[in-house]
Structures are given as C-alpha cells and as structure tokens.
Design a protein around this motif. Structure first.
Motif, PDB file in Angstrom:
ATOM      1  N   GLY A 286       0.805  -1.218   0.000  1.00 41.85           N
ATOM      2  CA  GLY A 286       0.000   0.000   0.000  1.00 41.85           C
ATOM      3  C   GLY A 286       0.834   1.262   0.000  1.00 41.85           C
ATOM      4  O   GLY A 286       0.453   2.282  -0.602  1.00 41.85           O
ATOM      5  N   LYS A 287       1.986   1.226   0.666  1.00 41.50           N
ATOM      6  CA  LYS A 287       2.851   2.399   0.737  1.00 41.50           C
ATOM      7  C   LYS A 287       3.465   2.756  -0.619  1.00 41.50           C
ATOM      8  O   LYS A 287       3.949   3.874  -0.805  1.00 41.50           O
ATOM      9  N   LEU A 288       3.446   1.804  -1.548  1.00 39.09           N
ATOM     10  CA  LEU A 288       4.048   2.052  -2.863  1.00 39.09           C
ATOM     11  C   LEU A 288       3.116   2.813  -3.803  1.00 39.09           C
ATOM     12  O   LEU A 288       3.547   3.272  -4.863  1.00 39.09           O
ATOM     13  N   GLN A 289       1.842   2.922  -3.455  1.00 39.47           N
ATOM     14  CA  GLN A 289       0.891   3.596  -4.346  1.00 39.47           C
ATOM     15  C   GLN A 289       1.344   4.996  -4.735  1.00 39.47           C
ATOM     16  O   GLN A 289       1.279   5.383  -5.900  1.00 39.47           O
ATOM     17  N   GLN A 290       1.793   5.749  -3.753  1.00 36.78           N
ATOM     18  CA  GLN A 290       2.196   7.122  -4.012  1.00 36.78           C
ATOM     19  C   GLN A 290       3.392   7.179  -4.950  1.00 36.78           C
ATOM     20  O   GLN A 290       3.445   8.025  -5.854  1.00 36.78           O
ATOM     21  N   SER A 291       4.357   6.283  -4.749  1.00 28.21           N
ATOM     22  CA  SER A 291       5.544   6.260  -5.614  1.00 28.21           C
ATOM     23  C   SER A 291       5.176   5.885  -7.047  1.00 28.21           C
ATOM     24  O   SER A 291       5.708   6.445  -8.004  1.00 28.21           O
ATOM     25  N   ILE A 292       4.242   4.933  -7.192  1.00 31.79           N
ATOM     26  CA  ILE A 292       3.783   4.541  -8.529  1.00 31.79           C
ATOM     27  C   ILE A 292       3.173   5.744  -9.239  1.00 31.79           C
ATOM     28  O   ILE A 292       3.449   5.994 -10.420  1.00 31.79           O
ATOM     29  N   TYR A 293       2.357   6.495  -8.523  1.00 34.90           N
ATOM     30  CA  TYR A 293       1.686   7.655  -9.104  1.00 34.90           C
ATOM     31  C   TYR A 293       2.682   8.771  -9.419  1.00 34.90           C
ATOM     32  O   TYR A 293       2.667   9.335 -10.528  1.00 34.90           O
ATOM     33  N   GLU A 294       3.558   9.087  -8.471  1.00 33.29           N
ATOM     34  CA  GLU A 294       4.490  10.197  -8.666  1.00 33.29           C
ATOM     35  C   GLU A 294       5.511   9.909  -9.758  1.00 33.29           C
ATOM     36  O   GLU A 294       5.890  10.807 -10.508  1.00 33.29           O
ATOM     37  N   ASP A 295       5.966   8.654  -9.846  1.00 25.80           N
ATOM     38  CA  ASP A 295       6.974   8.291 -10.840  1.00 25.80           C
ATOM     39  C   ASP A 295       6.363   7.851 -12.165  1.00 25.80           C
ATOM     40  O   ASP A 295       7.077   7.456 -13.086  1.00 25.80           O
ATOM     41  N   LYS A 296       5.021   7.904 -12.254  1.00 27.29           N
ATOM     42  CA  LYS A 296       4.312   7.555 -13.494  1.00 27.29           C
ATOM     43  C   LYS A 296       4.671   6.153 -13.978  1.00 27.29           C
ATOM     44  O   LYS A 296       4.967   5.932 -15.160  1.00 27.29           O
ATOM     45  N   ILE A 297       4.636   5.204 -13.067  1.00 23.88           N
ATOM     46  CA  ILE A 297       4.984   3.827 -13.403  1.00 23.88           C
ATOM     47  C   ILE A 297       3.701   3.034 -13.685  1.00 23.88           C
ATOM     48  O   ILE A 297       2.839   2.923 -12.805  1.00 23.88           O
ATOM     49  N   PRO A 298       3.538   2.479 -14.880  1.00 21.96           N
ATOM     50  CA  PRO A 298       2.401   1.579 -15.119  1.00 21.96           C
ATOM     51  C   PRO A 298       2.729   0.191 -14.558  1.00 21.96           C
ATOM     52  O   PRO A 298       3.850  -0.303 -14.702  1.00 21.96           O
ATOM     53  N   VAL A 299       1.771  -0.415 -13.920  1.00 16.43           N
ATOM     54  CA  VAL A 299       1.961  -1.742 -13.327  1.00 16.43           C
ATOM     55  C   VAL A 299       0.888  -2.671 -13.871  1.00 16.43           C
ATOM     56  O   VAL A 299      -0.304  -2.346 -13.839  1.00 16.43           O
ATOM     57  N   LEU A 300       1.304  -3.816 -14.381  1.00 23.03           N
ATOM     58  CA  LEU A 300       0.365  -4.799 -14.909  1.00 23.03           C
ATOM     59  C   LEU A 300       0.636  -6.134 -14.228  1.00 23.03           C
ATOM     60  O   LEU A 300       1.728  -6.697 -14.354  1.00 23.03           O
ATOM     61  N   VAL A 301      -0.343  -6.621 -13.476  1.00 16.37           N
ATOM     62  CA  VAL A 301      -0.247  -7.893 -12.771  1.00 16.37           C
ATOM     63  C   VAL A 301      -1.202  -8.875 -13.421  1.00 16.37           C
ATOM     64  O   VAL A 301      -2.411  -8.625 -13.492  1.00 16.37           O
TER      65      VAL A 301
END
Length: 495
Positions: A286-301
């Motif tokens: 959950g703590k990684l959500q902000q980093s994903i958003y700020e760094d514009k990282i697309p994640v596909l699981v």
C-alpha cells in the motif's frame, strides 16, 4: 536510394484523367471485395510536407463507401497517449476485418519527425524499428494487406509548395513551423527517411517509393500499387486451406523439463502466520501507491492458473489496501464479435494501464496458447506464432517502463477436486463452478503440457513467470503480494 528517383517524371492531364477514372472504379470494386472476404487493409502514406497526401486521400475516399474505411490523420500524441507505449494509439485505430484504414502519417513519425527534432534519440531508434517491424508482421500474419508509400519531393519543389500554401489565405493554416524546419534540414531528413525505408521495408510490408514532384504521376503510382497490393492479398485468400483441427492428444506431446512438477505444493502458512504476514505485506504494498503515481509507473499484474486455484482470492487481497481510483481489474473471457474482427492482441492493448496506474488481469493473452490451443479454437499456425507475438508485446510494455508481473497459480488435481466439491455443495459458491470447469478438468494432462510449453517459451529476463504453490491459499496470497511489491521496488531503484 531516394536520390536515384527520377523526380522529373511526369504525366500529362489527358493520360492522367483516363488512368484515374479506371483506378477509382477499381478501388471501389476492391473495397467491396475486402468487405465480402473480410480482408483488412492498412494504407500508410508518408512523405514530405505538402507532398499531396491529403489531396490524394480526399480523392480516393470520394469514390468509396464511407462505411468501409476510416482516415486517421496522425498528430503529435496527446498527454493521455504519452502514458502508454508509443504503438498503443495505433492499435486502437486498426481497421476491423473487411475495412480499410488510411494512416495519413503513421507510426513512422516516431523515427522521422520525432527523431529530426530530438524527441527520440538515436539510441532509441533500433528498439523502435524492431517494434514497428514486429507490429507490421503481426498484422500481415493475421491476414491484413499493408501498402506503405513514401512520397518524395525535391528540395526546390518542397519550398515552392510550402510558399504557395502559405500565400493562400484559405490554406495557410496547413503549413506548420515544423514543415519549414523539414525544408531547412532537407538533407538530414532525407537521410533519416532512407534509413527508415531500408530498415522497415520487409518482405511482408515493403515500401513503395513515389516520385512526387508531379502530383498526377504520384497519384496514379500510389493508386496502382495500392490496388495491386489489395488484389494480391485477395488472390491469396482462396489458397489458404481450412484449418485442420487435430484432437488434443495429437498436438500435445509432453516435453522436458516439467516445470510444474518442480513447484513445491507443500508450502503453507498457518492461520496465525497468514494474518500477520498478510497485514505486513499489504502495508508494504500500500505504501508504494504514491511512488507509482508520482513516478508515473504503469503496473500490470497478470493471473493465470488452474480453475479454482485461487486467482480471485489473491486479487482481492492484493487490492484490499489500494485506493479504488488507482487500479482496474480486467476479467477476460471469450472474445466478443468485435474483438474477433481484430488481431487477437487488440483487446489486450485496449486494457493496458496508463502511467501511474495498476491493471490486474484475471486471465490474459495467454489464452491463445492454452484454452484456444487445447480446445482447437486457434489454428496451429496461430498458436505457434503467438509465442513470438506475446514476447514482442511484453517487450514493448517493459521497454516503456511497465512493471509486468506474471503469475501461474499451481494446484494439484486432488486439491482442485476438493475445491470443486466444496463449491458444488455451497449454495453461495455454486455460481463459481460451471460445466466447462469439469470439462477442462478431464483434459488436465493436455493443459499441463500446454502450460509447461507456455512457461518455457515466454519466460524471459524482462518478463519472467512466477509459479505460485497454491494448494495452501494463505501461502499463495502472501507470496503474490510479496512478488508484486518486490517488482515495483526493483523498478523504482532503476529510475
């Protein structure tokens, strides 16, 4: 190459009028044939600014049924489009079977104008070229006709046309500052065009170089070659034999190594261990959500696995701590009629996560080499070439910066039977069990071979498979979250 074109060649008006009338009637007839035989056609028009591409398209479509074609003028990508791999927006515009798509400029802008103006570096070009060639080969393998044209102008003619347009109050808006920059860097742009033609002129999608100083000549040459390309593609259709559907046992011989047999299904967590570890792993994730958003990282699981292997439960625990606005869950079943009218990867390109978002797939593009292969829904050429197409697809995702995590949730046949029985006897879970699940179970051995071959041929350094021991649901759920968290952290470190 381009300097060898005879730009002095021309066509008189009388000859042009006679030829163009015949060609336009032929074009209308070919459009009807494409519709009847469900042949998609892709027409790529590239060339210098003011080369006459727009006028050519206008003339062509004037003779065609507007229900059977679409014209795509390609502008610089929008902010939303920049959040995806560069070919994403072109996948959205591919013509369905039986239709014609005109691309007035195309994916080649990325290795021409973008390169000329330093929006794409020389170091990126080999990757882009490889992706373009793979894209076009996939279209042709899927049955499309592709005609590509480069309309070439002399430097003198280019400047003359730009000046003429600029002096016309009704046409001046068409001249961009970039067009004059093309003219100023004429030799450099010519060199880039020659490299592009040499590196992307393939057997399946060759270029036609068009002498463009005489517009009448250029139009006749483009239309003649376009008609020839579509005619050739139509002529090849009757020669394609009907697919031979072999029984599964004749297509699925066991191969080594047996990767599924190496999964330790005894791995487990007690209820107390599960509660503690799940809470810890969900907190980290959950703590990684902000980093994903700020760094514009697309994640596909992406989740694949046996029926009743626990994909739904694992997805629920993965998303429990996420902001609902930050993710989407896509459950893929059998393709719709619209999806069947396009290359099979088309529907998956449409569901990709944009930069800064998480996309979770319950089933995926691997259906082509699993259920479609085992059940005979895909022909042998289709599922065999799918391994390469999938690897190319995933390479484009990861090269864009997407975190791609692929799970196979593995359980034993005995564990599956136990879960089926539990569902059958639970009125709140009976909806999860279908006749198709029982039929698939009868073909366990065939699916096992297909899964092993899928993992062997599509587990790459950029997109490896993670095999999850899922006999114990607690262990599987925690392992899934751990794996996704670590993959995201690894990507953040590389930034």
């Amino acid at each position: 190459m381009l300097e060898n074109l005879d730009l002095d060649i021309s066509l008189d008006k009388e000859t042009y009028d006679a030829k163009i009338e015949v060609l336009m009637k032929q074009l209308r007839s070919l459009q009807l044939a494409c519709w009847e035989k469900k042949l998609p056609a892709i027409i790529v028009l590239e060339g210098w600014a003011a080369a006459g591409k727009g006028a050519l398209v206008k003339q062509m479509v004037g003779y065609m049924d507007p229900r059977g074609f679409a014209v795509h003028p390609i502008w610089p990508p929008s902010a939303a489009e920049k959040g995806y791999p560069f070919l994403w927006r072109f996948w959205q515009q591919l013509p369905a079977r039986g239709k014609i798509g005109f691309f007035y400029h195309s994916w080649y802008t990325h290795v021409l104008e973008d390169r000329l103006f330093d929006r794409v570096s020389d170091a990126q070009v080999p990757t882009v070229i490889r992706q373009i060639n793979a894209f076009e080969r996939q279209m042709v393998d899927d049955g499309a006709a592709i005609a590509k044209f480069w309309i070439h102008l002399s430097k003198k003619e280019l400047k003359h046309r730009l000046k003429k347009l600029e002096d016309d109050t009704l046409q001046a808006w068409r001249v961009r500052p970039e067009d004059w920059k093309q003219a100023k860097k004429y030799q450099e742009y010519t060199t880039l065009a020659e490299e592009m033609v040499a590196q992307t002129g393939t057997g399946s999608a060759p270029w036609t170089l068009v002498e463009g100083d005489c517009q009448r000549w250029a139009r006749v040459k483009v239309l003649t070659q376009m008609a020839a390309t579509i005619t050739d593609a139509l002529d090849r259709l009757p020669m394609q034999s009907a697919p031979v559907k072999l029984p599964p046992q004749e297509r699925l011989e066991p191969t080594e190594p047996d990767l599924l047999a190496q999964v330790d299904l005894t791995q487990s967590l007690s209820p107390d261990e599960y509660k503690q570890q799940l809470r810890e792993e969900q907190t980290r994730f959950g703590k990684l959500q902000q980093s994903i958003y700020e760094d514009k990282i697309p994640v596909l699981v992406m989740f694949e696995g046996w029926d009743a292997a626990g994909k739904g439960g694992a997805i629920k625990r993965l998303t429990d701590v996420l902001d609902p606005r930050s993710y989407t869950v896509n459950a893929f079943g059998a393709p719709t009629d619209e999806e069947k009218a396009h290359p099979y990867l088309w529907r998956f390109w449409r569901r990709l996560p944009t930069a800064g978002k998480i996309s979770i797939c319950d089933r995926s593009w691997y259906g082509r080499v699993l259920v479609e292969r085992v059940e005979g829904f895909a022909t042998e050429p289709e599922w065999r070439r799918a391994y390469q197409e999938i690897n190319e697809f995933e390479e484009q995702l990861t090269s864009f910066g997407c975190v791609l995590v692929k799970f196979w949730l593995h359980i034993s046949p005995d564990e599956q039977l136990k879960r089926f029985t539990e569902r059958q006897n639970n009125p709140f879970k009976q909806y999860k069990l279908t006749e198709e699940d029982w039929r698939n179970r009868e073909k366990w051995n065939y699916y096992e071979v297909a899964v092993n071959q899928m993992i062997q041929r599509t587990s790459t350094p950029l997109a490896p498979w993670t095999l999850i021991a899922a006999n114990n649901k607690y262990y599987a759920r925690v392992k899934v979250i751990q794996t996704v968290t670590q993959a995201i952290r690894n990507q953040l470190k590389r930034r």
